[in-house]
Design a protein around this motif. Structure first.
Motif, PDB file in Angstrom:
ATOM      1  N   MET A 241      45.859 -43.002  18.016  1.00 41.77           N
ATOM      2  CA  MET A 241      45.675 -42.239  19.246  1.00 41.77           C
ATOM      3  C   MET A 241      45.371 -44.239  20.482  1.00 41.77           C
ATOM      4  O   MET A 241      44.216 -43.362  19.998  1.00 41.77           O
ATOM      5  CB  MET A 241      46.168 -41.213  19.810  1.00 41.77           C
ATOM      6  N   LYS A 242      46.192 -44.216  21.062  1.00 45.47           N
ATOM      7  CA  LYS A 242      44.778 -45.217  21.645  1.00 45.47           C
ATOM      8  C   LYS A 242      43.562 -44.192  22.653  1.00 45.47           C
ATOM      9  O   LYS A 242      44.370 -42.768  23.423  1.00 45.47           O
ATOM     10  CB  LYS A 242      46.165 -46.042  22.770  1.00 45.47           C
ATOM     11  N   THR A 243      42.577 -44.880  23.029  1.00 42.33           N
ATOM     12  CA  THR A 243      42.267 -44.487  23.434  1.00 42.33           C
ATOM     13  C   THR A 243      41.839 -44.536  24.765  1.00 42.33           C
ATOM     14  O   THR A 243      43.301 -45.440  24.918  1.00 42.33           O
ATOM     15  CB  THR A 243      40.030 -45.034  23.408  1.00 42.33           C
ATOM     16  N   TYR A 244      41.822 -44.074  26.109  1.00 43.00           N
ATOM     17  CA  TYR A 244      42.015 -44.254  27.856  1.00 43.00           C
ATOM     18  C   TYR A 244      41.846 -45.539  27.999  1.00 43.00           C
ATOM     19  O   TYR A 244      42.347 -45.932  28.301  1.00 43.00           O
ATOM     20  CB  TYR A 244      41.502 -43.252  28.749  1.00 43.00           C
ATOM     21  N   LYS A 245      40.440 -46.149  27.604  1.00 45.18           N
ATOM     22  CA  LYS A 245      40.130 -47.221  27.735  1.00 45.18           C
ATOM     23  C   LYS A 245      41.443 -48.015  27.527  1.00 45.18           C
ATOM     24  O   LYS A 245      41.597 -48.840  28.158  1.00 45.18           O
ATOM     25  CB  LYS A 245      38.424 -47.730  27.128  1.00 45.18           C
ATOM     26  N   GLU A 246      41.577 -48.213  26.332  1.00 50.30           N
ATOM     27  CA  GLU A 246      43.012 -49.198  25.200  1.00 50.30           C
ATOM     28  C   GLU A 246      44.238 -48.886  26.374  1.00 50.30           C
ATOM     29  O   GLU A 246      44.715 -49.730  26.547  1.00 50.30           O
ATOM     30  CB  GLU A 246      43.325 -48.940  24.093  1.00 50.30           C
ATOM     31  N   GLU A 247      44.253 -47.885  26.639  1.00 52.31           N
ATOM     32  CA  GLU A 247      45.530 -47.717  27.973  1.00 52.31           C
ATOM     33  C   GLU A 247      46.019 -48.658  28.759  1.00 52.31           C
ATOM     34  O   GLU A 247      46.700 -49.158  29.597  1.00 52.31           O
ATOM     35  CB  GLU A 247      45.985 -46.434  28.038  1.00 52.31           C
ATOM     36  N   ILE A 248      44.170 -47.457  29.845  1.00 53.67           N
ATOM     37  CA  ILE A 248      44.297 -49.148  30.310  1.00 53.67           C
ATOM     38  C   ILE A 248      44.054 -50.049  30.410  1.00 53.67           C
ATOM     39  O   ILE A 248      44.577 -50.885  31.465  1.00 53.67           O
ATOM     40  CB  ILE A 248      42.471 -48.577  31.488  1.00 53.67           C
ATOM     41  N   ALA A 249      43.232 -51.215  29.237  1.00 53.35           N
ATOM     42  CA  ALA A 249      43.834 -52.460  29.122  1.00 53.35           C
ATOM     43  C   ALA A 249      45.032 -52.700  28.805  1.00 53.35           C
ATOM     44  O   ALA A 249      45.586 -53.793  29.090  1.00 53.35           O
ATOM     45  CB  ALA A 249      42.437 -52.482  27.525  1.00 53.35           C
ATOM     46  N   ASP A 250      46.109 -52.128  28.465  1.00 50.38           N
ATOM     47  CA  ASP A 250      47.527 -52.130  28.056  1.00 50.38           C
ATOM     48  C   ASP A 250      47.939 -52.678  29.716  1.00 50.38           C
ATOM     49  O   ASP A 250      48.422 -53.717  30.226  1.00 50.38           O
ATOM     50  CB  ASP A 250      47.824 -51.356  27.735  1.00 50.38           C
TER      51      ASP A 250
ATOM     52  N   ALA B 112      52.789 -41.551  31.083  1.00 51.13           N
ATOM     53  CA  ALA B 112      52.611 -40.117  30.828  1.00 51.13           C
ATOM     54  C   ALA B 112      51.061 -39.547  30.944  1.00 51.13           C
ATOM     55  O   ALA B 112      51.315 -38.026  31.605  1.00 51.13           O
ATOM     56  CB  ALA B 112      53.215 -39.602  29.237  1.00 51.13           C
ATOM     57  N   SER B 113      50.354 -40.434  30.716  1.00 47.02           N
ATOM     58  CA  SER B 113      48.931 -39.799  30.224  1.00 47.02           C
ATOM     59  C   SER B 113      48.129 -40.332  31.496  1.00 47.02           C
ATOM     60  O   SER B 113      47.101 -39.215  32.301  1.00 47.02           O
ATOM     61  CB  SER B 113      48.362 -40.334  29.080  1.00 47.02           C
ATOM     62  N   ILE B 114      48.893 -41.182  31.742  1.00 41.87           N
ATOM     63  CA  ILE B 114      47.320 -42.359  32.979  1.00 41.87           C
ATOM     64  C   ILE B 114      48.720 -41.802  34.499  1.00 41.87           C
ATOM     65  O   ILE B 114      49.585 -42.661  34.534  1.00 41.87           O
ATOM     66  CB  ILE B 114      46.663 -43.193  32.786  1.00 41.87           C
ATOM     67  N   VAL B 115      48.296 -40.958  34.841  1.00 44.56           N
ATOM     68  CA  VAL B 115      49.453 -40.248  35.944  1.00 44.56           C
ATOM     69  C   VAL B 115      49.454 -40.950  37.314  1.00 44.56           C
ATOM     70  O   VAL B 115      50.430 -40.558  37.884  1.00 44.56           O
ATOM     71  CB  VAL B 115      49.995 -38.827  35.849  1.00 44.56           C
ATOM     72  N   LYS B 116      48.041 -41.408  38.201  1.00 44.38           N
ATOM     73  CA  LYS B 116      47.829 -42.273  38.897  1.00 44.38           C
ATOM     74  C   LYS B 116      46.992 -43.030  38.891  1.00 44.38           C
ATOM     75  O   LYS B 116      45.869 -43.069  38.627  1.00 44.38           O
ATOM     76  CB  LYS B 116      47.349 -40.934  39.639  1.00 44.38           C
ATOM     77  N   VAL B 117      46.869 -43.786  40.056  1.00 46.33           N
ATOM     78  CA  VAL B 117      46.196 -44.973  40.491  1.00 46.33           C
ATOM     79  C   VAL B 117      45.661 -45.688  41.371  1.00 46.33           C
ATOM     80  O   VAL B 117      46.798 -45.766  42.614  1.00 46.33           O
ATOM     81  CB  VAL B 117      46.442 -46.090  38.801  1.00 46.33           C
ATOM     82  N   GLU B 118      44.722 -45.288  41.452  1.00 47.12           N
ATOM     83  CA  GLU B 118      44.248 -46.303  43.806  1.00 47.12           C
ATOM     84  C   GLU B 118      43.474 -46.780  43.869  1.00 47.12           C
ATOM     85  O   GLU B 118      42.128 -47.023  42.719  1.00 47.12           O
ATOM     86  CB  GLU B 118      43.377 -44.452  44.126  1.00 47.12           C
ATOM     87  N   ALA B 119      43.492 -47.255  44.977  1.00 50.00           N
ATOM     88  CA  ALA B 119      42.787 -48.807  45.178  1.00 50.00           C
ATOM     89  C   ALA B 119      40.824 -48.046  46.473  1.00 50.00           C
ATOM     90  O   ALA B 119      41.657 -46.866  47.021  1.00 50.00           O
ATOM     91  CB  ALA B 119      43.277 -49.756  45.880  1.00 50.00           C
ATOM     92  N   LEU B 120      40.035 -48.640  45.628  1.00 43.19           N
ATOM     93  CA  LEU B 120      39.081 -47.790  46.949  1.00 43.19           C
ATOM     94  C   LEU B 120      38.088 -48.610  46.895  1.00 43.19           C
ATOM     95  O   LEU B 120      37.440 -48.439  45.263  1.00 43.19           O
ATOM     96  CB  LEU B 120      38.997 -46.432  46.684  1.00 43.19           C
ATOM     97  N   ASN B 121      37.629 -48.952  47.915  1.00 36.99           N
ATOM     98  CA  ASN B 121      36.157 -50.039  48.070  1.00 36.99           C
ATOM     99  C   ASN B 121      36.694 -50.574  46.701  1.00 36.99           C
ATOM    100  O   ASN B 121      35.134 -51.356  46.245  1.00 36.99           O
ATOM    101  CB  ASN B 121      35.430 -49.607  47.485  1.00 36.99           C
TER     102      ASN B 121
END
Ligand code: ARG
Length: 581
Positions: free
Chosen positions: A1-10, A68-77
């Protein structure tokens, strides 16, 4: 299984043109709840894209589609904050702990590499003083951290078993007309008495110092009688030393100290001479370090006696040959910084390729409140260093008092009180950054609330006791270990409470914390992490009833995972992970 960091990199890769490793490396963990679970700082992209970081973050937030695993992305500062699905996060984190058990957090980062850790390394003939505790426990903790990161660790106690102080002991022994029988009956206290007597005698008669130097010269020259005395003094000290190390639960792989390298002196001098490093100066032999803004390294005195640094050079060569180390760490107080700068410089100038792996790991003082309210370097009123054995005994006694006050039935818990006392002392030293001086205060160290050893140990006890009660309820003799049965039947959506989520999030950080501690060569982040888990565990237990609740099975599983992580964390900082109080 990919780690969260790997998924975010994708997710980020196609929009930023950055390599997956670059992205994974840049990802941070937000400190504030509400800022998501992972964050990507857009600042480094500003130059490349010629845009302000907040604009980049906004743009990226619009481009990235949740999964499915990363459900929201928000920009802040100027940051992109990623929110993960909490059920998925709990499943991954706790599932990993359950499958890896006590090996959770292990890595292969140091595979095939050896790290030598030189720590404790006290001078023989004397008892351990309170100020020896800090370095001993920093070294002990580093040895555990490196082992967990897959390094082969060699724990070296470089005993200070050579030098003029032995001359002093021999002079006093002979002067007091002591016999073989006295030698056989000698204790560490008696030996210390000889030292004190020498100091007194030397104040009255300065010629005593010369006598001690002469006696040491005879010892170096191999005088059989003196050698035998020296060996006996060393044996007596070692017995006492090991008694204390047993209380501290500290072990070593080697006790090869300075004396071992006396025979290496001629070849060490030849080696340095062949490299063109040795110069004569007023009858002595030195390495000139003026080009490096340091005083010369004095290798051999005009009377032929070799020195601390010469023996350290020989020891470093020996370690390189024996262990083929990738790193050789010297955990020794700040006060010896110049010595280690000189040592490293001489080895560098000698062109030894392994010199770059040598590092001094200095640490600050432990100050104790004096009679007049000021802070001093661990001295008692008579000006002598407080002995570690006395401090340990005082801690044990005080803890026993507290235990008996809370529970009069708990008599006969001496060994337990000692383990709590050790935990209290060790934690009070390691919770501070390695380089900071610390002010030791009994009340703070022994408190069962607040940043203390007893507090973190007590959290572990509470976790263990819930698992014990759960077993008792079902008539099982041994405490329950539900995580050992895998994740079948565990409902990971049943951790919606903020306290559960905080705890799970903390548990997920263990592998990162180990890396942080290793990078800083400092156990402090692990001690702080122990506090974090302890708080998380207390918080969860306080707000979510475990036994008898509808979620009992899931909550017991979480409790067991927290027990594993807290237990390993305590063990890694040398705080005994006790199960009962
Ligand atoms: N024995 C020394 C002291 O008590 C510390 C030795 C540290 N290790 C070393 N390789 N120099 O000051």
């Amino acid at each position: 299984m990919k780690t969260y960091k790997e998924e975010i990199a994708d997710l980020l890769g196609p929009h930023t043109g950055l390599a997956p490793q670059e992205i994974a490396f840049a990802i941070t963990l937000p400190q504030h709840a509400g800022h998501g679970d992972f964050a990507f700082p857009c600042f480094p992209l500003a130059k490349k894209l010629r845009k302000a970081p907040p604009a980049i973050a906004n743009e990226l937030a619009g481009l990235i589609k949740p999964t499915a695993s990363i459900v929201k992305v928000e920009a802040l500062n100027g940051y992109l904050n990623f929110f993960v699905d909490q059920t998925d996060f709990a499943r991954r984190t706790l599932g990993r702990i359950a499958s890896e058990q006590a090996a959770y957090g292990s890595s292969r980062r140091g595979e095939g590499k050896t790290v030598v850790i030189d720590f404790s390394s006290p001078n023989m003939g004397k008892e351990l003083a309170f100020h020896h505790l800090r370095g001993t426990m920093i070294g002990h903790s580093l040895s555990k951290l490196y082992a967990r990161a897959g390094y082969k660790v060699e724990r070296v106690n470089h005993l200070g078993d050579w030098g003029t102080s032995y001359g002093k002991l021999i002079v006093m022994f002979l002067r007091e007309g002591l016999t073989e029988a006295d030698l056989a009956a000698m204790t560490i206290e008696r030996l210390n008495g000889l030292y004190t007597a020498f100091s007194q005698a030397a104040t009255a008669d300065p010629a005593m110092e010369d006598k001690a130097r002469e006696a040491f010269q005879r010892l170096e020259a191999g005088d059989a009688h003196y050698r035998r005395l020296w060996q006996a003094f060393k044996d007596i000290t070692l017995i006492e030393l090991n008694r204390i190390y047993r209380f501290l639960e500290v072990e070593f792989d080697s006790y090869i100290g300075e004396a071992h390298f006396v025979d290496h002196m001629p070849k060490t001098m030849d080696l340095l001479t062949s490299k063109g490093l040795v110069q004569k100066s007023q009858g002595a032999e030195i390495v000139d370090l003026s080009a490096h803004n340091m005083p010369p390294a004095l290798l051999r005195k005009s009377d032929g006696a070799t020195l601390y640094i010469t023996r350290d050079i020989a020891a470093a060569v020996y370690r390189a040959e024996t262990y083929g180390f990738a790193k050789c760490l010297y955990v020794v107080d700040n006060g010896q910084s110049l010595h280690f700068q000189q040592l490293i410089k001489v080895l560098e100038l000698g062109g030894f390729p392994w010199a770059s792996g040598i590092e001094h790991i200095p640490f600050g003082l432990v100050l104790i409140k004096s009679e007049d309210g000021g802070w001093e370097k661990g001295k008692t009123r008579s000006g002598q260093a407080s002995l570690l054995k006395d401090v340990l005994e005082a801690a044990r006694e005080k803890i026993e008092g507290i235990i008996l006050e809370k529970n009069p039935e708990a008599a006969g818990k001496e060994a337990l009180a000692m383990r709590i006392g050790v935990g209290a002392l060790v934690f009070s030293e390691l919770k501070n950054r390695r380089l900071n001086d610390i002010r030791f205060e009994w009340d703070q160290a022994l408190s069962f609330e607040g940043d203390s050893g007893p507090y973190v140990q007590n959290a572990h006890v509470r976790l263990c006791s819930i698992l014990r009660k759960s077993a008792e309820k079902a008539g099982r003799a041994k405490a329950d270990r539900p995580s050992e049965n895998g994740t079948d039947g565990i409902d990971f959506s049943r951790f919606p409470e903020p306290q559960a989520q905080t705890l799970i999030r903390s548990l997920s950080l263990f592998p990162d914390k180990i890396n942080t501690a290793i990078e800083a060569n400092d156990p402090c982040p692990m001690a702080q992490y122990a506090l974090e888990i302890a708080e998380g565990a207390h918080g969860f237990i306080h707000s979510c009833r475990v036994l008898g609740s509808a979620e009992e099975k899931d909550r017991l599983f979480l409790i067991d995972c927290a027990r594993i992580v807290l237990g390993r964390t305590l063990d890694m900082i040398g705080v005994p992970p006790i199960e009962e109080m």
